[in-house]
Design a protein around this motif. Structure first.
Motif, PDB file in Angstrom:
ATOM      1  N   SER A  65       0.815  -1.219   0.000  1.00 48.62           N
ATOM      2  CA  SER A  65       0.000   0.000   0.000  1.00 48.62           C
ATOM      3  C   SER A  65       0.846   1.265   0.000  1.00 48.62           C
ATOM      4  N   ASP A  66       2.158   1.130   0.260  1.00 48.40           N
ATOM      5  CA  ASP A  66       3.031   2.311   0.220  1.00 48.40           C
ATOM      6  C   ASP A  66       3.249   2.817  -1.204  1.00 48.40           C
ATOM      7  N   GLN A  67       2.763   2.091  -2.196  1.00 47.34           N
ATOM      8  CA  GLN A  67       2.867   2.554  -3.581  1.00 47.34           C
ATOM      9  C   GLN A  67       2.037   3.808  -3.818  1.00 47.34           C
ATOM     10  N   TYR A  68       1.091   4.069  -2.917  1.00 47.00           N
ATOM     11  CA  TYR A  68       0.238   5.257  -3.050  1.00 47.00           C
ATOM     12  C   TYR A  68       0.769   6.389  -2.178  1.00 47.00           C
ATOM     13  N   ILE A  69       0.538   7.608  -2.606  1.00 51.89           N
ATOM     14  CA  ILE A  69       1.011   8.771  -1.876  1.00 51.89           C
ATOM     15  C   ILE A  69      -0.129   9.743  -1.647  1.00 51.89           C
ATOM     16  N   ALA A  70       0.032  10.572  -0.616  1.00 51.68           N
ATOM     17  CA  ALA A  70      -0.961  11.607  -0.335  1.00 51.68           C
ATOM     18  C   ALA A  70      -0.719  12.803  -1.252  1.00 51.68           C
ATOM     19  N   PRO A  71      -1.754  13.548  -1.568  1.00 51.05           N
ATOM     20  CA  PRO A  71      -1.571  14.755  -2.387  1.00 51.05           C
ATOM     21  C   PRO A  71      -0.778  15.814  -1.625  1.00 51.05           C
ATOM     22  N   HIS A  77      -3.366  21.194  -3.033  1.00 54.64           N
ATOM     23  CA  HIS A  77      -4.659  21.891  -3.107  1.00 54.64           C
ATOM     24  C   HIS A  77      -5.817  20.925  -3.359  1.00 54.64           C
ATOM     25  N   TRP A  78      -5.495  19.674  -3.737  1.00 53.57           N
ATOM     26  CA  TRP A  78      -6.574  18.699  -3.942  1.00 53.57           C
ATOM     27  C   TRP A  78      -7.250  18.312  -2.632  1.00 53.57           C
ATOM     28  N   LYS A  79      -6.624  18.638  -1.513  1.00 52.33           N
ATOM     29  CA  LYS A  79      -7.271  18.405  -0.223  1.00 52.33           C
ATOM     30  C   LYS A  79      -8.273  19.510   0.092  1.00 52.33           C
ATOM     31  N   ASP A  80      -8.162  20.617  -0.639  1.00 50.11           N
ATOM     32  CA  ASP A  80      -9.041  21.755  -0.385  1.00 50.11           C
ATOM     33  C   ASP A  80     -10.444  21.484  -0.927  1.00 50.11           C
ATOM     34  N   ASP A  81     -11.362  22.320  -0.513  1.00 48.16           N
ATOM     35  CA  ASP A  81     -12.763  22.202  -0.920  1.00 48.16           C
ATOM     36  C   ASP A  81     -13.006  23.055  -2.164  1.00 48.16           C
ATOM     37  N   PRO A  82     -13.297  22.434  -3.310  1.00 45.75           N
ATOM     38  CA  PRO A  82     -13.539  23.221  -4.525  1.00 45.75           C
ATOM     39  C   PRO A  82     -14.978  23.708  -4.653  1.00 45.75           C
ATOM     40  N   TYR A  83     -15.842  23.307  -3.726  1.00 46.47           N
ATOM     41  CA  TYR A  83     -17.270  23.584  -3.872  1.00 46.47           C
ATOM     42  C   TYR A  83     -17.767  24.716  -2.981  1.00 46.47           C
ATOM     43  N   THR A  84     -17.128  24.921  -1.827  1.00 43.04           N
ATOM     44  CA  THR A  84     -17.577  25.940  -0.884  1.00 43.04           C
ATOM     45  C   THR A  84     -16.421  26.872  -0.567  1.00 43.04           C
ATOM     46  N   PRO A  85     -16.556  28.166  -0.831  1.00 45.59           N
ATOM     47  CA  PRO A  85     -15.475  29.117  -0.548  1.00 45.59           C
ATOM     48  C   PRO A  85     -15.128  29.147   0.934  1.00 45.59           C
ATOM     49  N   TRP A  86     -13.841  29.306   1.214  1.00 43.05           N
ATOM     50  CA  TRP A  86     -13.373  29.431   2.590  1.00 43.05           C
ATOM     51  C   TRP A  86     -13.762  30.805   3.124  1.00 43.05           C
ATOM     52  N   VAL A  87     -14.410  30.828   4.278  1.00 44.29           N
ATOM     53  CA  VAL A  87     -14.839  32.079   4.902  1.00 44.29           C
ATOM     54  C   VAL A  87     -14.252  32.130   6.305  1.00 44.29           C
ATOM     55  N   ALA A 225     -16.673   9.637  16.667  1.00 43.69           N
ATOM     56  CA  ALA A 225     -15.835   9.812  15.479  1.00 43.69           C
ATOM     57  C   ALA A 225     -16.424   8.994  14.343  1.00 43.69           C
ATOM     58  N   GLY A 226     -16.852   9.693  13.295  1.00 46.63           N
ATOM     59  CA  GLY A 226     -17.446   9.028  12.131  1.00 46.63           C
ATOM     60  C   GLY A 226     -16.894   9.602  10.854  1.00 46.63           C
ATOM     61  N   THR A 227     -15.571   9.499  10.681  1.00 43.29           N
ATOM     62  CA  THR A 227     -14.921  10.126   9.534  1.00 43.29           C
ATOM     63  C   THR A 227     -15.035   9.298   8.258  1.00 43.29           C
ATOM     64  N   GLY A 228     -15.505   8.061   8.351  1.00 40.09           N
ATOM     65  CA  GLY A 228     -15.730   7.271   7.144  1.00 40.09           C
ATOM     66  C   GLY A 228     -14.455   6.701   6.557  1.00 40.09           C
ATOM     67  N   PRO A 229     -14.592   5.694   5.664  1.00 43.18           N
ATOM     68  CA  PRO A 229     -13.415   5.054   5.074  1.00 43.18           C
ATOM     69  C   PRO A 229     -12.908   5.724   3.817  1.00 43.18           C
ATOM     70  N   LEU A 230     -13.644   6.707   3.280  1.00 44.55           N
ATOM     71  CA  LEU A 230     -13.296   7.270   1.974  1.00 44.55           C
ATOM     72  C   LEU A 230     -13.267   8.790   2.037  1.00 44.55           C
ATOM     73  N   ASP A 231     -12.378   9.317   2.878  1.00 41.68           N
ATOM     74  CA  ASP A 231     -12.378  10.759   3.077  1.00 41.68           C
ATOM     75  C   ASP A 231     -11.111  11.455   2.604  1.00 41.68           C
ATOM     76  N   ARG A 232     -10.046  10.685   2.285  1.00 40.60           N
ATOM     77  CA  ARG A 232      -8.786  11.322   1.892  1.00 40.60           C
ATOM     78  C   ARG A 232      -8.304  10.715   0.578  1.00 40.60           C
ATOM     79  N   ARG A 253     -12.168  15.352  -6.746  1.00 40.95           N
ATOM     80  CA  ARG A 253     -12.084  16.817  -6.858  1.00 40.95           C
ATOM     81  C   ARG A 253     -12.288  17.190  -8.329  1.00 40.95           C
ATOM     82  N   TRP A 254     -13.359  16.673  -8.894  1.00 41.98           N
ATOM     83  CA  TRP A 254     -13.605  16.840 -10.333  1.00 41.98           C
ATOM     84  C   TRP A 254     -13.643  18.315 -10.707  1.00 41.98           C
ATOM     85  N   ASP A 255     -12.934  18.643 -11.779  1.00 42.83           N
ATOM     86  CA  ASP A 255     -12.827  20.040 -12.212  1.00 42.83           C
ATOM     87  C   ASP A 255     -13.770  20.301 -13.377  1.00 42.83           C
ATOM     88  N   TYR A 256     -15.021  20.658 -13.074  1.00 42.52           N
ATOM     89  CA  TYR A 256     -15.989  20.954 -14.121  1.00 42.52           C
ATOM     90  C   TYR A 256     -15.666  22.266 -14.824  1.00 42.52           C
TER      91      TYR A 256
END
Length: 639
Positions: A65-71, A77-87, A225-232, A253-256
């Motif tokens: 599983s170490d073949q995968y890396i975090a963004p 910036h792929w960890k950021d929210d593309p749908y809701t502006p930061w306020v 704690a309910g962060t789910g298995p598919l959050d990162r 993080r689909w870029d429409y």
């Protein structure tokens, strides 16, 4: 889920009667076509096993599983929210009875059940800009649930909602999450665009301190704690990943703005002149390849391992039929589903899909091998034969489906999966295979090696360079972190004990929800309970009912702390460790997150991925009796 876990499910879900009524068996069974079953008996099964091992060995990697890396870096910036502006906002300082980490279906179910129990002093903290969890983030074209909406979408009866289709698409699922939020007035309790960074137990104050990336200081008597298995999202560690000069993004993080179109399915008109590559052919890839093939000038699908793709047969739900469902129908459907999926008997199959079909076939074959009777004692060898026979026949059906749909024989051959059905997540789709008949869609099969490297102009695979305008990563999520890996939520319990340290050698809980040394903490997930492959949201439905019952009882008796006993936790973990292992399918399974990427199974992976051996149907019965009895055996309620 491997065959090992399937065995654990089936053996605990068998009917009590010892002779199986033939008519009942026929009502519950959708047999494999005679052509496949009859012809397959003549095949050399050892040759098939050898083929499976050959294909598996091509894909075994020393890095697992170490073949995968975090963004990170240019992809951070792929960890950021593309749908809701930061306020910007002022930090929150408050005390609540319960703080819920996560606003996906886990948090929504907990909030709903707390409201039902008359507990209104709670807070839901969510990193996204709205409720929905994975369905807030996953808005790629074609996104849909793999489990029937009638059991996947929680709280349908309570909200009065009828799903539009047997398998709902992403926008409808996201909207249902918001519907739950509105119905239970949970928006008043929510803090969005906020990441919880740590949970720390204060023994003197007998409460948790919740720290966030906004500088909040929230204290809570209880935390869940309910962060789910598919959050990162995760990325494949391909050399040169960061050098690509074109456009790239992850499916979550689909870029429409780049592609055009909408999550609801509007054409992606901006791809009309683009050469697009997609890396990954798991569930996300299977779902977004058809709309990409429809809209891109050229689409290149880079495949390391093909998925099994069976028929989905999606269709609208009839409103008149839906009106005939009586009170309690959703719980009845859920119990029916897990009973049939794991080898039990019922008079009707409500869901009637590929999941229940496999369980029924295995069950019926096992009964057939035993002369039409459920034997007094379980015979592992007989069950292994039933399981393997049915699995071989079903996977052969799926390979023949490829031949029947894909017109180019070479492409069809490369789209065939050579491993047991439950080695990897089974996929179902009515358009994926058909997409490869389009002249603008090209399968780039890497024969198990994966993409070689990426440069500024495109992708190298199988010694060939592919010039691309855009690369889309359908590489999935960090799965199975269990609060122990880098970047996971830090949880510090009594005497400064970190949950990551306690679980370093494996997750240790009672009921998958409580862990010794961490009073008033509820883990709302799927591990060590019903299990991930059954129906993820059913875990949240049951856990939320249990949590509300425990908190209500604790408040009624004036308890300051609720904690599992050492004996209860030890017994639960020992039961999971003692479940049969290494019995079916593992030796030929291709690498994936179900089997620790082909590495030898560690104790940590086993405790993370193995549900309780009583099976989901048994667990549902047990947990319902446990929480309604009022005794709450295994928990300690202290002043």
């Amino acid at each position: 889920m491997t065959g090992v876990t399937a065995l654990a499910h089936v053996t605990t879900a068998l009917p009590s009667e010892r002779h199986v009524d033939g008519e009942k068996q026929q009502r519950n069974s959708r047999r494999a076509p005679e052509m496949v079953s009859g012809m397959f008996e003549q095949r050399d099964r050892e040759a098939l096993r050898a083929k499976y091992r050959e294909e598996r060995d091509k894909r075994i990697r020393p890095d697992g599983s170490d073949q995968y890396i975090a963004p990170t870096g240019r992809f951070a910036h792929w960890k950021d929210d593309p749908y809701t502006p930061w306020v910007e906002r002022e930090p929150i300082t408050e005390h609540v009875t319960l703080a819920m980490v996560g606003g996906g279906f886990a948090g929504l179910c907990v909030g709903a059940r707390l409201r039902d129990a008359g507990i209104d002093d709670f807070r839901i903290i969510e990193s996204g800009g709205d409720f929905g969890g994975v369905w807030y983030w996953n808005r790629y074209p074609g996104a849909m649930c793999d489990t029937a909406a009638m059991i996947y979408l929680p709280l349908l009866e309570e909200t009065g909602y009828m799903p539009s289709m047997k398998y709902a698409f992403g926008p409808e699922i996201f909207e249902h999450a918001r519907r739950i939020g509105r119905h239970y007035s949970l928006y008043d309790k929510a803090v969005f665009s906020t990441q919880v960074t740590s949970l720390t137990w204060d023994d003197d104050g007998k409460h948790w301190v919740v720290a966030t990336d906004r500088g909040d200081r929230i204290t809570a008597k209880y935390v869940a704690a309910g962060t789910g298995p598919l959050d990162r999202p995760k990325l494949p560690g391909i050399p040169g990943l960061e050098t690509f000069a074109g456009h790239s993004f992850h499916t979550s993080r689909w870029d429409y703005g780049y592609t055009g179109g909408t999550p609801e399915g509007a054409p992606m008109t901006k791809l009309a002149g683009k050469r697009v590559g997609i890396i990954g052919t798991g569930a996300s890839g299977v779902q977004c390849v058809p709309p990409l093939g429809r809209d891109a000038q050229e689409l290149f699908v880079f495949q390391r391992t093909p998925s099994t793709v069976d028929e989905r047969n999606n269709r609208p739900i009839d409103p008149e039929w839906f009106k005939t469902l009586g009170p309690g129908w959703q719980k009845e459907w859920l119990v029916n589903f897990v009973t049939l999926q794991t080898g039990g008997f019922t008079d009707v199959d409500y869901v009637d899909d590929g999941h229940t079909d496999l369980g029924k076939r295995i069950r019926d074959r096992w009964v057939e091998i035993n002369g039409g009777r459920v034997p007094e004692e379980f015979d592992p060898a007989a069950f292994a034969k039933a399981y393997q026979d049915v699995d071989d026949e079903k996977t052969e059906e799926i390979r023949r489906r490829v031949d029947a749909i894909v017109t180019d024989p070479e492409t069809a051959a490369r789209l065939k999966a050579w491993y047991g059905l439950l080695c990897k997540r089974p996929c179902f789709h009515d358009e994926y295979l058909q997409t490869f008949n389009r002249p603008n869609v090209h399968l780039v099969d890497t024969d198990g090696k994966g993409v070689e490297r990426i440069d500024e102009a495109g992708v190298w695979a199988a010694g060939v360079h592919y010039d691309l305008d855009c690369i889309i990563y359908a590489s999935g999520f960090e799965f199975g972190r269990d609060y122990t890996s880098s970047g996971a939520l830090e949880i510090i319990g009594r005497d400064g004990l970190a949950l990551a340290k306690k679980w370093a050698d494996g997750m240790e809980t009672f009921q998958g929800m409580y862990t010794r040394g961490f009073p008033n903490l509820f883990i709302v997930g799927f591990r060590q309970g019903l299990g991930f492959p059954i129906n993820v949201t059913s875990n949240y439905t049951e856990a939320s009912l249990t949590l509300a019952a425990v908190v209500t009882h604790a408040e009624q008796v004036g308890a300051g702390e609720v904690e599992t006993s050492e004996d209860a936790e030890r017994a639960w973990v020992e039961a999971i460790e003692s479940a049969p292992v290494g019995f079916i399918g593992g030796a030929e399974c291709t690498p994936g997150f179900y089997n620790n990427e082909g590495r030898p199974e560690s104790r940590a992976h086993r405790l993370s991925m193995t549900p309780h051996p009583m099976g989901p149907a048994g667990f549902l019965s047990y947990i319902d009796e446990w929480r309604t009895s009022g005794r709450f055996e295994g928990l300690e309620f202290r002043p």
